[in-house]
Design a protein around this motif. Structure first.
Motif, PDB file in Angstrom:
ATOM      1  N   PHE A 111     -21.359 -75.014 -38.432  1.00 52.80           N
ATOM      2  CA  PHE A 111     -22.241 -75.649 -37.507  1.00 52.80           C
ATOM      3  C   PHE A 111     -21.528 -75.835 -36.093  1.00 52.80           C
ATOM      4  O   PHE A 111     -22.206 -75.623 -35.194  1.00 52.80           O
ATOM      5  CB  PHE A 111     -22.894 -77.157 -37.890  1.00 52.80           C
ATOM      6  N   GLN A 112     -20.289 -75.904 -36.093  1.00 50.81           N
ATOM      7  CA  GLN A 112     -19.660 -75.847 -34.949  1.00 50.81           C
ATOM      8  C   GLN A 112     -19.548 -74.436 -34.233  1.00 50.81           C
ATOM      9  O   GLN A 112     -19.746 -74.426 -33.054  1.00 50.81           O
ATOM     10  CB  GLN A 112     -18.157 -76.395 -34.937  1.00 50.81           C
ATOM     11  N   GLY A 118     -21.644 -72.028 -34.825  1.00 52.56           N
ATOM     12  CA  GLY A 118     -22.978 -71.414 -34.309  1.00 52.56           C
ATOM     13  C   GLY A 118     -23.714 -72.321 -33.414  1.00 52.56           C
ATOM     14  O   GLY A 118     -24.734 -72.142 -32.824  1.00 52.56           O
ATOM     15  N   ARG A 119     -22.986 -73.440 -32.939  1.00 52.84           N
ATOM     16  CA  ARG A 119     -23.617 -74.420 -32.128  1.00 52.84           C
ATOM     17  C   ARG A 119     -23.887 -73.809 -30.714  1.00 52.84           C
ATOM     18  O   ARG A 119     -25.069 -74.089 -30.218  1.00 52.84           O
ATOM     19  CB  ARG A 119     -22.955 -75.532 -31.846  1.00 52.84           C
ATOM     20  N   LYS A 120     -23.416 -72.893 -30.139  1.00 50.48           N
ATOM     21  CA  LYS A 120     -23.508 -72.261 -28.899  1.00 50.48           C
ATOM     22  C   LYS A 120     -24.832 -71.364 -29.040  1.00 50.48           C
ATOM     23  O   LYS A 120     -25.627 -71.383 -27.940  1.00 50.48           O
ATOM     24  CB  LYS A 120     -22.418 -71.522 -28.341  1.00 50.48           C
ATOM     25  N   ASP A 121     -25.044 -70.628 -30.141  1.00 45.66           N
ATOM     26  CA  ASP A 121     -26.152 -69.874 -30.148  1.00 45.66           C
ATOM     27  C   ASP A 121     -27.485 -70.463 -30.477  1.00 45.66           C
ATOM     28  O   ASP A 121     -28.478 -69.922 -30.204  1.00 45.66           O
ATOM     29  CB  ASP A 121     -25.977 -68.837 -31.103  1.00 45.66           C
ATOM     30  N   LEU A 122     -27.226 -71.778 -31.011  1.00 44.99           N
ATOM     31  CA  LEU A 122     -28.478 -72.614 -31.294  1.00 44.99           C
ATOM     32  C   LEU A 122     -28.747 -73.832 -30.261  1.00 44.99           C
ATOM     33  O   LEU A 122     -29.550 -74.492 -30.549  1.00 44.99           O
ATOM     34  CB  LEU A 122     -28.178 -73.160 -32.905  1.00 44.99           C
ATOM     35  N   LYS A 123     -28.163 -73.673 -29.162  1.00 42.05           N
ATOM     36  CA  LYS A 123     -28.491 -74.540 -28.260  1.00 42.05           C
ATOM     37  C   LYS A 123     -29.815 -74.647 -27.737  1.00 42.05           C
ATOM     38  O   LYS A 123     -30.061 -73.508 -27.409  1.00 42.05           O
ATOM     39  CB  LYS A 123     -27.230 -74.423 -27.063  1.00 42.05           C
ATOM     40  N   ASN A 124     -30.471 -75.517 -27.608  1.00 40.08           N
ATOM     41  CA  ASN A 124     -31.825 -75.738 -26.969  1.00 40.08           C
ATOM     42  C   ASN A 124     -32.722 -74.884 -28.120  1.00 40.08           C
ATOM     43  O   ASN A 124     -33.842 -74.512 -27.501  1.00 40.08           O
ATOM     44  CB  ASN A 124     -32.057 -75.053 -25.848  1.00 40.08           C
ATOM     45  N   PHE A 182     -30.561 -75.249 -40.766  1.00 42.28           N
ATOM     46  CA  PHE A 182     -29.721 -74.346 -41.711  1.00 42.28           C
ATOM     47  C   PHE A 182     -30.024 -73.135 -41.832  1.00 42.28           C
ATOM     48  O   PHE A 182     -29.019 -72.208 -41.805  1.00 42.28           O
ATOM     49  CB  PHE A 182     -29.928 -74.900 -43.403  1.00 42.28           C
ATOM     50  N   ARG A 183     -31.321 -72.605 -41.741  1.00 42.91           N
ATOM     51  CA  ARG A 183     -31.755 -71.168 -41.737  1.00 42.91           C
ATOM     52  C   ARG A 183     -31.369 -70.426 -40.634  1.00 42.91           C
ATOM     53  O   ARG A 183     -30.600 -69.236 -40.361  1.00 42.91           O
ATOM     54  CB  ARG A 183     -33.323 -71.025 -42.060  1.00 42.91           C
ATOM     55  N   GLU A 187     -16.989 -65.856 -38.342  1.00 43.47           N
ATOM     56  CA  GLU A 187     -18.431 -66.060 -38.814  1.00 43.47           C
ATOM     57  C   GLU A 187     -18.497 -65.585 -40.191  1.00 43.47           C
ATOM     58  O   GLU A 187     -19.332 -66.347 -40.882  1.00 43.47           O
ATOM     59  CB  GLU A 187     -19.170 -64.995 -38.026  1.00 43.47           C
ATOM     60  N   ARG A 188     -17.919 -64.594 -40.708  1.00 46.39           N
ATOM     61  CA  ARG A 188     -17.921 -64.284 -42.151  1.00 46.39           C
ATOM     62  C   ARG A 188     -17.475 -65.434 -43.044  1.00 46.39           C
ATOM     63  O   ARG A 188     -17.818 -65.930 -44.004  1.00 46.39           O
ATOM     64  CB  ARG A 188     -17.101 -63.331 -42.447  1.00 46.39           C
ATOM     65  N   GLU A 189     -16.195 -66.245 -42.335  1.00 50.45           N
ATOM     66  CA  GLU A 189     -15.891 -67.467 -43.230  1.00 50.45           C
ATOM     67  C   GLU A 189     -16.545 -68.608 -43.182  1.00 50.45           C
ATOM     68  O   GLU A 189     -16.825 -69.279 -44.152  1.00 50.45           O
ATOM     69  CB  GLU A 189     -14.125 -67.760 -42.580  1.00 50.45           C
ATOM     70  N   ALA A 190     -17.457 -68.507 -42.026  1.00 42.49           N
ATOM     71  CA  ALA A 190     -18.216 -69.825 -41.889  1.00 42.49           C
ATOM     72  C   ALA A 190     -19.601 -69.461 -42.979  1.00 42.49           C
ATOM     73  O   ALA A 190     -19.946 -70.453 -43.527  1.00 42.49           O
ATOM     74  CB  ALA A 190     -18.788 -69.838 -40.541  1.00 42.49           C
ATOM     75  N   LEU A 191     -19.746 -68.276 -43.246  1.00 42.34           N
ATOM     76  CA  LEU A 191     -21.053 -67.888 -43.954  1.00 42.34           C
ATOM     77  C   LEU A 191     -20.479 -68.184 -45.724  1.00 42.34           C
ATOM     78  O   LEU A 191     -21.230 -68.645 -46.426  1.00 42.34           O
ATOM     79  CB  LEU A 191     -21.318 -66.507 -43.884  1.00 42.34           C
ATOM     80  N   ILE A 192     -19.293 -68.158 -45.691  1.00 46.43           N
ATOM     81  CA  ILE A 192     -18.619 -68.562 -47.198  1.00 46.43           C
ATOM     82  C   ILE A 192     -18.594 -70.035 -47.287  1.00 46.43           C
ATOM     83  O   ILE A 192     -18.964 -70.549 -48.366  1.00 46.43           O
ATOM     84  CB  ILE A 192     -17.146 -67.837 -47.201  1.00 46.43           C
ATOM     85  N   GLN A 193     -18.338 -70.571 -46.173  1.00 42.69           N
ATOM     86  CA  GLN A 193     -18.281 -72.305 -46.129  1.00 42.69           C
ATOM     87  C   GLN A 193     -19.700 -72.832 -46.403  1.00 42.69           C
ATOM     88  O   GLN A 193     -19.750 -73.694 -47.204  1.00 42.69           O
ATOM     89  CB  GLN A 193     -17.530 -72.727 -44.776  1.00 42.69           C
ATOM     90  N   LEU A 194     -20.521 -72.156 -45.823  1.00 42.43           N
ATOM     91  CA  LEU A 194     -22.031 -72.649 -46.228  1.00 42.43           C
ATOM     92  C   LEU A 194     -22.365 -72.372 -47.448  1.00 42.43           C
ATOM     93  O   LEU A 194     -23.471 -73.315 -48.079  1.00 42.43           O
ATOM     94  CB  LEU A 194     -22.811 -71.409 -45.468  1.00 42.43           C
ATOM     95  N   THR A 195     -21.903 -71.642 -48.369  1.00 43.61           N
ATOM     96  CA  THR A 195     -22.154 -71.366 -49.961  1.00 43.61           C
ATOM     97  C   THR A 195     -21.771 -72.752 -50.489  1.00 43.61           C
ATOM     98  O   THR A 195     -22.233 -73.478 -51.271  1.00 43.61           O
ATOM     99  CB  THR A 195     -21.560 -70.412 -50.560  1.00 43.61           C
ATOM    100  N   GLU A 196     -20.472 -73.184 -49.923  1.00 44.38           N
ATOM    101  CA  GLU A 196     -19.856 -74.608 -50.567  1.00 44.38           C
ATOM    102  C   GLU A 196     -20.665 -75.626 -50.097  1.00 44.38           C
ATOM    103  O   GLU A 196     -21.102 -76.751 -50.937  1.00 44.38           O
ATOM    104  CB  GLU A 196     -18.456 -74.607 -49.972  1.00 44.38           C
ATOM    105  N   MET A 197     -21.221 -75.743 -49.056  1.00 44.70           N
ATOM    106  CA  MET A 197     -22.234 -76.992 -48.315  1.00 44.70           C
ATOM    107  C   MET A 197     -23.466 -76.876 -49.186  1.00 44.70           C
ATOM    108  O   MET A 197     -23.779 -77.961 -49.333  1.00 44.70           O
ATOM    109  CB  MET A 197     -22.395 -76.471 -46.779  1.00 44.70           C
TER     110      MET A 197
END
Length: 327
Positions: A47-48, A50-56, A87-88, A311-321
């Motif tokens: 979430f940290q 991807g925050r920039k790209d999801l601003k507003n 999330f999506r 980003e790839r590592e973050a997608l892996i972390q998302l599976t844990e979340m």
């Protein structure tokens, strides 16, 4: 992301059984947490990152929902209040960057790719509005549903309007392939927009499919283990709707008498309470969680085929979340 909006009720009973029995002979030693599959690189907060790209994000969604009718606008604003987990859209922008880095080492999310994040959230929310009407649900995300406040007919209208606005936004991208793919799986859109390699498309598809199934399996678990206040919606909701989800199907192995209840869709007085009791006495919740872990493990295996990136590592972390969420 379409897999996230699928309900277990959309699968036939044999298909559901196939999913839940396919791993029944797998030893629990192999059903470990996905954390063992995560690489040793520094932890990346999805979430940290991807925050920039999801601003507003929600402000931009509201711009797509221009409507003159005050009541319809009020219904749309009610759901797009900025309090959702997004999330999506998060998976969309992370997958976009991961694919772009893999393809040409670009770390920027294209405008069209960000549009997909907006469209994904709009379509998902519209499906929730319609879902609540079908289920006659009275709460969602910890507050009353649109159908409870404005009535079923107006709620259906609001869901239809959000879908139509999403379709207009999709058409604006101007890619006929993207419009066609929307009818299949939304996560494919980012791959196609950012990278022409069909192998990358397949990786993105498999990641989204497996995470989506795991997300639904954990949702089924939470229906039995989480309190209504924490979950934001009534518990045992699927049983009350006559649906046999993962924990129920696994519990049948220890309590065969549940099969009759499943066939009559828990319609007799006391069926829902008895079924819930059987599930909690069995290992149904544990086995369903193990199965979700297997799907997350497969999602991690697929996304690991991409070039290493935060980003790839973050997608892996998302599976844990997905596995650790409690609501």
């Amino acid at each position: 992301m379409c897999h996230f909006t699928q309900r277990s009720s959309t699968l036939s009973f044999p298909k559901i059984c196939n999913i839940f029995w396919r791993f029944q002979h797998t030893s629990t030693s192999h059903l470990c947490s996905c954390s063992k599959t995560v690489s040793n690189e520094k932890y990346q907060d999805p979430f940290q990152l991807g925050r920039k790209d999801l601003k507003n994000l929600y402000e931009d969604i509201k711009k797509e929902l221009l409507v003159s009718t005050a009541e319809l606008k009020e219904m749309c604003d009610y759901y797009f209040d900025g309090k959702g987990k997004a999330f999506r859209p998060m998976i969309v922008v992370l997958m976009a960057r991961a694919c772009n880095i893999h393809h040409n080492n670009s770390r920027e999310v294209q405008a069209s790719q960000r549009s997909v994040a907006i469209i994904a959230e709009m379509i998902h929310t519209a499906s929730l509005v319609h879902d609540d009407v079908i289920d006659d649900a009275n709460s969602r995300r910890g507050k009353m549903t649109v159908n409870q406040i404005w009535g079923e007919r107006k709620a259906v209208l609001a869901g239809d309007f959000i879908l139509s606005a999403a379709s207009v936004a999709l058409a604006r991208i101007g890619n006929t392939t993207i419009i066609s793919v929307l009818t299949q799986v939304i996560e494919d859109l980012v791959s196609i927009l950012g990278c022409p390699d069909p192998k990358v498309h397949e990786i993105a598809y498999q990641y989204g499919k497996n995470v989506g199934i795991a997300f639904q399996l954990i949702d089924d678990v939470l229906d039995f283990t989480s309190c209504a206040d924490r979950l934001g919606k009534p518990t045992a909701a699927d049983l009350k709707l006559g649906l046999a989800t993962g924990p129920v199907l696994f519990a049948c192995r220890q309590f065969p008498e549940m099969n009759a209840m499943i066939m009559r869709r828990f319609s007799k007085p006391g069926d829902v309470e008895r079924a819930r009791k059987y599930v909690l006495q069995s290992d149904g919740v544990q086995q369903t969680t193990y199965l979700a872990q297997r799907y997350c493990h497969e999602a991690t295996r697929e996304i690991s085929k991409l070039r290493p990136s935060p980003e790839r590592e973050a997608l892996i972390q998302l599976t844990e979340m997905v596995l650790l969420r409690d609501k």
